[in-house]
Motif scaffolding. Structure first.
Motif, PDB file in Angstrom:
ATOM      1  N   LEU A  18      11.521  19.095  -5.493  1.00  0.00           N
ATOM      2  CA  LEU A  18      12.154  17.793  -5.710  1.00  0.00           C
ATOM      3  C   LEU A  18      12.759  17.719  -7.104  1.00  0.00           C
ATOM      4  CD1 LEU A  18      12.485  15.035  -4.248  1.00  0.00           C
ATOM      5  CD2 LEU A  18      10.403  14.299  -5.405  1.00  0.00           C
ATOM      6  N   ALA A  19      12.053  18.255  -8.093  1.00  0.00           N
ATOM      7  CA  ALA A  19      12.555  18.358  -9.461  1.00  0.00           C
ATOM      8  C   ALA A  19      11.731  19.396 -10.204  1.00  0.00           C
ATOM      9  CB  ALA A  19      12.488  17.018 -10.174  1.00  0.00           C
ATOM     10  N   SER A  20      12.362  20.035 -11.192  1.00  0.00           N
ATOM     11  CA  SER A  20      11.666  20.958 -12.089  1.00  0.00           C
ATOM     12  C   SER A  20      11.924  20.483 -13.507  1.00  0.00           C
ATOM     13  CB  SER A  20      12.179  22.392 -11.904  1.00  0.00           C
ATOM     14  OG  SER A  20      11.956  22.851 -10.591  1.00  0.00           O
ATOM     15  N   LEU A  21      10.897  19.993 -14.169  1.00  0.00           N
ATOM     16  CA  LEU A  21      11.045  19.358 -15.478  1.00  0.00           C
ATOM     17  C   LEU A  21      10.409  20.208 -16.565  1.00  0.00           C
ATOM     18  CD1 LEU A  21      10.005  15.736 -14.422  1.00  0.00           C
ATOM     19  CD2 LEU A  21      12.275  16.785 -14.300  1.00  0.00           C
ATOM     20  N   LEU A  22      11.056  20.264 -17.716  1.00  0.00           N
ATOM     21  CA  LEU A  22      10.504  20.955 -18.877  1.00  0.00           C
ATOM     22  C   LEU A  22      10.261  19.929 -19.976  1.00  0.00           C
ATOM     23  CD1 LEU A  22       9.735  23.504 -20.450  1.00  0.00           C
ATOM     24  CD2 LEU A  22      12.168  23.791 -21.037  1.00  0.00           C
ATOM     25  N   LEU A  23       9.001  19.795 -20.401  1.00  0.00           N
ATOM     26  CA  LEU A  23       8.619  18.842 -21.443  1.00  0.00           C
ATOM     27  C   LEU A  23       8.280  19.616 -22.718  1.00  0.00           C
ATOM     28  CD1 LEU A  23       6.239  16.511 -19.382  1.00  0.00           C
ATOM     29  CD2 LEU A  23       8.743  16.569 -19.434  1.00  0.00           C
ATOM     30  N   VAL A  24       8.992  19.317 -23.801  1.00  0.00           N
ATOM     31  CA  VAL A  24       8.818  20.029 -25.063  1.00  0.00           C
ATOM     32  C   VAL A  24       8.374  19.046 -26.141  1.00  0.00           C
ATOM     33  CG1 VAL A  24       9.905  21.524 -26.776  1.00  0.00           C
ATOM     34  CG2 VAL A  24      10.679  21.600 -24.392  1.00  0.00           C
ATOM     35  N   GLY A  25       7.326  19.398 -26.875  1.00  0.00           N
ATOM     36  CA  GLY A  25       6.860  18.534 -27.955  1.00  0.00           C
ATOM     37  C   GLY A  25       5.538  19.017 -28.491  1.00  0.00           C
ATOM     38  N   ASN A  26       5.213  18.614 -29.705  1.00  0.00           N
ATOM     39  CA  ASN A  26       3.954  19.013 -30.321  1.00  0.00           C
ATOM     40  C   ASN A  26       2.762  18.481 -29.527  1.00  0.00           C
ATOM     41  OD1 ASN A  26       5.186  20.382 -32.498  1.00  0.00           O
ATOM     42  ND2 ASN A  26       5.471  18.463 -33.600  1.00  0.00           N
ATOM     43  N   GLU A  27       1.610  19.069 -29.788  1.00  0.00           N
ATOM     44  CA  GLU A  27       0.393  18.646 -29.101  1.00  0.00           C
ATOM     45  C   GLU A  27       0.103  17.172 -29.392  1.00  0.00           C
ATOM     46  OE1 GLU A  27      -1.349  20.351 -26.980  1.00  0.00           O
ATOM     47  OE2 GLU A  27      -0.278  22.249 -27.226  1.00  0.00           O
ATOM     48  N   GLY A  28      -0.314  16.440 -28.366  1.00  0.00           N
ATOM     49  CA  GLY A  28      -0.757  15.071 -28.553  1.00  0.00           C
ATOM     50  C   GLY A  28       0.325  14.010 -28.491  1.00  0.00           C
ATOM     51  N   VAL A  29       1.562  14.373 -28.101  1.00  0.00           N
ATOM     52  CA  VAL A  29       2.631  13.373 -28.067  1.00  0.00           C
ATOM     53  C   VAL A  29       2.789  12.720 -26.695  1.00  0.00           C
ATOM     54  CG1 VAL A  29       3.951  14.393 -29.941  1.00  0.00           C
ATOM     55  CG2 VAL A  29       4.401  15.116 -27.600  1.00  0.00           C
ATOM     56  N   GLY A  30       2.034  13.184 -25.683  1.00  0.00           N
ATOM     57  CA  GLY A  30       2.050  12.490 -24.396  1.00  0.00           C
ATOM     58  C   GLY A  30       2.703  13.230 -23.246  1.00  0.00           C
ATOM     59  N   LYS A  31       2.814  14.548 -23.337  1.00  0.00           N
ATOM     60  CA  LYS A  31       3.462  15.311 -22.263  1.00  0.00           C
ATOM     61  C   LYS A  31       2.679  15.205 -20.955  1.00  0.00           C
ATOM     62  CE  LYS A  31       3.560  19.249 -24.527  1.00  0.00           C
ATOM     63  NZ  LYS A  31       2.949  18.801 -25.825  1.00  0.00           N
ATOM     64  N   ARG A  32       1.366  15.424 -21.035  1.00  0.00           N
ATOM     65  CA  ARG A  32       0.577  15.361 -19.803  1.00  0.00           C
ATOM     66  C   ARG A  32       0.480  13.928 -19.284  1.00  0.00           C
ATOM     67  NH1 ARG A  32      -5.267  18.222 -18.804  1.00  0.00           N
ATOM     68  NH2 ARG A  32      -4.033  20.009 -19.521  1.00  0.00           N
ATOM     69  N   THR A  35       3.354  13.187 -17.074  1.00  0.00           N
ATOM     70  CA  THR A  35       3.235  13.749 -15.727  1.00  0.00           C
ATOM     71  C   THR A  35       2.409  12.827 -14.832  1.00  0.00           C
ATOM     72  OG1 THR A  35       1.240  15.070 -16.208  1.00  0.00           O
ATOM     73  CG2 THR A  35       3.366  16.091 -16.671  1.00  0.00           C
ATOM     74  N   GLN A  36       1.382  12.189 -15.398  1.00  0.00           N
ATOM     75  CA  GLN A  36       0.569  11.259 -14.614  1.00  0.00           C
ATOM     76  C   GLN A  36       1.382  10.039 -14.198  1.00  0.00           C
ATOM     77  OE1 GLN A  36      -2.630  10.530 -17.348  1.00  0.00           O
ATOM     78  NE2 GLN A  36      -3.642  12.477 -16.938  1.00  0.00           N
ATOM     79  N   VAL A  37       2.244   9.565 -15.100  1.00  0.00           N
ATOM     80  CA  VAL A  37       3.099   8.420 -14.784  1.00  0.00           C
ATOM     81  C   VAL A  37       4.079   8.781 -13.671  1.00  0.00           C
ATOM     82  CG1 VAL A  37       4.878   6.878 -15.677  1.00  0.00           C
ATOM     83  CG2 VAL A  37       2.892   7.434 -17.087  1.00  0.00           C
ATOM     84  N   ILE A  38       4.706   9.953 -13.784  1.00  0.00           N
ATOM     85  CA  ILE A  38       5.658  10.394 -12.761  1.00  0.00           C
ATOM     86  C   ILE A  38       4.969  10.512 -11.409  1.00  0.00           C
ATOM     87  CG2 ILE A  38       7.134  12.295 -12.017  1.00  0.00           C
ATOM     88  CD1 ILE A  38       7.663  12.875 -14.977  1.00  0.00           C
ATOM     89  N   LEU A  83       2.874  19.412  -9.810  1.00  0.00           N
ATOM     90  CA  LEU A  83       2.244  20.614 -10.334  1.00  0.00           C
ATOM     91  C   LEU A  83       2.631  20.771 -11.796  1.00  0.00           C
ATOM     92  CD1 LEU A  83       3.342  22.861  -7.337  1.00  0.00           C
ATOM     93  CD2 LEU A  83       1.100  21.768  -7.615  1.00  0.00           C
ATOM     94  N   CYS A  84       1.660  20.750 -12.687  1.00  0.00           N
ATOM     95  CA  CYS A  84       1.911  20.816 -14.127  1.00  0.00           C
ATOM     96  C   CYS A  84       1.415  22.155 -14.679  1.00  0.00           C
ATOM     97  CB  CYS A  84       1.217  19.660 -14.840  1.00  0.00           C
ATOM     98  SG  CYS A  84       1.452  19.662 -16.634  1.00  0.00           S
ATOM     99  N   PHE A  85       2.318  22.909 -15.273  1.00  0.00           N
ATOM    100  CA  PHE A  85       1.978  24.208 -15.863  1.00  0.00           C
ATOM    101  C   PHE A  85       2.035  24.075 -17.378  1.00  0.00           C
ATOM    102  CE2 PHE A  85       3.442  24.990 -11.604  1.00  0.00           C
ATOM    103  CZ  PHE A  85       2.548  25.943 -11.122  1.00  0.00           C
ATOM    104  N   GLU A  86       0.855  23.954 -17.975  1.00  0.00           N
ATOM    105  CA  GLU A  86       0.740  23.733 -19.416  1.00  0.00           C
ATOM    106  C   GLU A  86       0.996  25.023 -20.191  1.00  0.00           C
ATOM    107  OE1 GLU A  86       0.227  21.061 -21.126  1.00  0.00           O
ATOM    108  OE2 GLU A  86      -1.112  19.653 -20.123  1.00  0.00           O
ATOM    109  N   ARG A  87       1.746  24.904 -21.289  1.00  0.00           N
ATOM    110  CA  ARG A  87       2.057  26.026 -22.185  1.00  0.00           C
ATOM    111  C   ARG A  87       2.692  27.178 -21.412  1.00  0.00           C
ATOM    112  NH1 ARG A  87      -2.692  23.945 -23.933  1.00  0.00           N
ATOM    113  NH2 ARG A  87      -3.933  25.419 -22.777  1.00  0.00           N
TER     114      ARG A  87
END
Length: 225
Positions: A18-32, A35-38, A83-87
Motif C-alpha cells: 500500500l505504501a513504503s515509507l522511509l522515516l529519517v531522524g535522530n533517536e527519540g524524535v517520534g519515528k516509531r 508508525t503507531q498513528v498511521i 511492518l516497521c523495520f527499525e534501523r
C-alpha cells in the motif's frame, strides 16, 4: 491517495505494498510513534509489527520448508498490517534485497512453498538515524518536494549503503527534526485541553508561550519558580 489507488486494483495483481515509507531522524524524535498513528488510521486494530534490522536474517523472515518465518507468518495471518523495520541501515545486504523485493513486487514465497504471500494491503516502514545531519543541511536548500526527496534518497544511499532498489521503491520520505520548546509547549497545551474536555471542563485559554517560559524555570526540587 494510496488507499484509493489500491482499491482499484485486483487482488493478487503483483503490485507493491500500500505504501513504503522511509522515516529519517535522530533517536527519540517520534519515528516509531508515527508508525503507531498511521496503523491506527489505516487499520482497525492499529497494530505494528516491529523488526530490529541489526539482528535480522533472511531465514528468520522467510522461514524454512518446515516452519514459516516471522514476516510471512505475520502477513499470512493478517494481510492488512503495518511492518516497521527499525534501523534499516544496519540490515544485512541479503535482508535489504529481500525487502526490496517486497517493496517492488509486493510478494514473497517461503522456501519449499508453491504459494506467494502478498503484501499489497500492508504498509512497510523503514527507519534510520543515519544521514540526519546531512538531511538537515539539505533541508535548508530551496528545493521542490519532489527534487528534495530525490536528492535526499541519493544522500541516504551514499551515507548508509542501503540497497538502491529498496530506496528507489520508497513511496515517501519523512525527515524528523527535534521539536523546539515552543512546539513542545503547543503539544502540552493541546493535551491539557483534551484532558479537560474529557472531564467536561472547558479550558478557555492556554498560552504555549507561557508554558515554554515556565518550563525553563522548572526546578526538580520545588517545581515551577
Amino acid at each position: 491517495e494510496n488507499q484509493r489507488l489500491r482499491t482499484s486494483r485486483r487482488a493478487g495483481s503483483g503490485k507493491g505494498p500500500l505504501a513504503s515509507l522511509l522515516l529519517v531522524g535522530n533517536e527519540g524524535v517520534g519515528k516509531r510513534y508515527l508508525t503507531q498513528v498511521i496503523a491506527k488510521l489505516l487499520y482497525k486494530d492499529g497494530g505494528v509489527e516491529v523488526f530490529e534490522c541489526d539482528r535480522l536474517t533472511v531465514s528468520q523472515l522467510l522461514g524454512t520448508k518446515d516452519a514459516p518465518g516471522q514476516l510471512l507468518e505475520v502477513v499470512s495471518n493478517e494481510s492488512h498490517c503495518l511492518l516497521c523495520f527499525e534501523r534499516i541501515d544496519a540490515a544485512s545486504a541479503d535482508v535489504q534485497r529481500l525487502l526490496g523485493q517486497v517493496a517492488t513486487a509486493g510478494k514473497l514465497r517461503a522456501p519449499g512453498s508453491d504459494r506467494d504471500v502478498s503484501f499489497e494491503n500492508a504498509v512497510v516502514v523503514l527507519t534510520t538515524s543515519k544521514s540526519a545531519g546531512a538531511l538537515a543541511e539539505l533541508d535548508d536548500q530551496q528545493l521542490s518536494q519532489a527534487a528534495w526527496q530525490q536528492r535526499a534518497i541519493q544522500v541516504i544511499g551514499d551515507e548508509t549503503q542501503v540497497d538502491p532498489q529498496l530506496l528507489g521503491a520508497v513511496t515517501d520520505l519523512f525527515f524528523f527534526v527535534a521539536p523546539s520548546d515552543r512546539v513542545k509547549a503547543e503539544v502540552i497545551a493541546l493535551l491539557m485541553k483534551d484532558e479537560c474536555s474529557a472531564h467536561q471542563i472547558r479550558l478557555s485559554q492556554v498560552a504555549p508561550s507561557i508554558i515554554a517560559t515556565q518550563v525553563y524555570q522548572l526546578d526538580e526540587t520545588s517545581g515551577f519558580g
